[in-house]
Design a protein around this motif. Structure first.
Motif, PDB file in Angstrom:
ATOM      1  N   GLN A 145      39.623  78.547  28.461  1.00  0.00           N
ATOM      2  CA  GLN A 145      40.143  79.912  28.495  1.00  0.00           C
ATOM      3  C   GLN A 145      41.639  79.905  28.766  1.00  0.00           C
ATOM      4  O   GLN A 145      42.404  80.675  28.177  1.00  0.00           O
ATOM      5  CB  GLN A 145      39.410  80.726  29.557  1.00  0.00           C
ATOM      6  N   HIS A 146      42.054  79.012  29.675  1.00  0.00           N
ATOM      7  CA  HIS A 146      43.474  78.939  30.004  1.00  0.00           C
ATOM      8  C   HIS A 146      44.284  78.426  28.820  1.00  0.00           C
ATOM      9  O   HIS A 146      45.369  78.950  28.526  1.00  0.00           O
ATOM     10  CB  HIS A 146      43.678  78.031  31.223  1.00  0.00           C
ATOM     11  N   ASN A 160      43.522  78.753  25.714  1.00  0.00           N
ATOM     12  CA  ASN A 160      43.551  79.853  24.746  1.00  0.00           C
ATOM     13  C   ASN A 160      44.606  80.887  25.110  1.00  0.00           C
ATOM     14  O   ASN A 160      45.262  81.466  24.234  1.00  0.00           O
ATOM     15  CB  ASN A 160      42.179  80.517  24.644  1.00  0.00           C
ATOM     16  N   SER A 161      44.780  81.110  26.410  1.00  0.00           N
ATOM     17  CA  SER A 161      45.764  82.104  26.861  1.00  0.00           C
ATOM     18  C   SER A 161      47.196  81.652  26.610  1.00  0.00           C
ATOM     19  O   SER A 161      48.122  82.466  26.649  1.00  0.00           O
ATOM     20  CB  SER A 161      45.570  82.397  28.356  1.00  0.00           C
TER      21      SER A 161
END
Length: 235
Positions: free
Chosen positions: A203-204, A206-207
């Motif tokens: 997720q990180h 992707n951010s």
């Protein structure tokens, strides 16, 4: 090409037969990859590190497409990281109180430059120490140990940074081929904890998608252990 051992070949065959699977299955298969080995082939006896490799659709030659960051994983990485801090005065005292393994300024830099001491995993510096730390770039840079504002290792809050790395913070950055490699735990971790660590990292990443990057960002994900094969994870 060197001939693979029976153990490595057996695990590779199991991984290849899986194809691409979802994250939960990949973690469970990784933890069980050394079971049911051929007779006479012994499993690994130490607690292996689990690592993820993410192939990104970036152009690593372009400065505006580089991906670099850090994150405190929910369950740490199963390893006590050795942290040194370049600081003086109150900041040095705070770093020591936070659990830094070594704290200093010029004498610490000299120890690295003149004695070749590199027995640490993370180097942190307060901004006023960059004049001392700068010359270490040729030694620490190639090893990924150079303090950096972007990674959060050049900071006024050196004590907070020490606590984060001791709690399991990890750094990552893409290599020259656009791949990101990062430790996400140990084989002894419960599957649920490994999954939560990996989810948080992905997720990180992707951010951090660069605005200049076009097309598919995350192209391939693989999970592996120190002595095991890579297992392809669906993205």
């Amino acid at each position: 090409m060197a001939k693979r051992s029976r153990r490595v070949q057996a695990m590779r065959d199991k991984a290849d037969a899986l194809g691409t699977v979802d994250l939960a299955k990949a973690v469970n298969e990784l933890k069980g990859v050394e079971s049911d080995l051929p007779k006479g082939v012994k499993p690994c006896k130490f607690d292996q590190t689990v690592e993820i490799a993410v192939r990104l659709g970036i152009d690593p030659r372009q400065a505006d497409q580089l991906v670099r960051g850090s994150i405190v994983l929910p369950h740490g990485i199963g390893k006590a990281q050795r942290v040194i801090v370049f600081a003086k005065g109150d900041a040095a005292a705070a770093a020591e109180a936070a659990g830094a393994d070594a704290v200093g300024d010029k004498e610490l830099a000299d120890r690295i430059l003149k004695e070749g001491w590199l027995d640490f995993d993370v180097a942190i510096a307060s901004p006023d120490m960059m004049g001392v730390v700068g010359p270490l770039g040729r030694v620490l840079g190639p090893r990924g140990l150079m303090p950096s504002p972007r990674a959060g290792t050049v900071t006024q809050d050196v004590a907070g940074a020490v606590k984060e790395y001791k709690a399991g913070k990890v750094e990552f950055r893409n290599d020259s081929s656009g791949n990101v490699h990062c430790v996400v735990g140990k084989m002894s971790f419960d599957a649920e904890k490994l999954i939560e660590n990996i989810d948080a990292l992905l997720q990180h990443i992707n951010s951090l998608k660069p605005n200049a990057q076009k097309g598919v960002y995350v192209r391939h994900v693989a999970l592996s252990s120190t002595m095991g094969p890579g297992i392809s994870v669906a993205v």
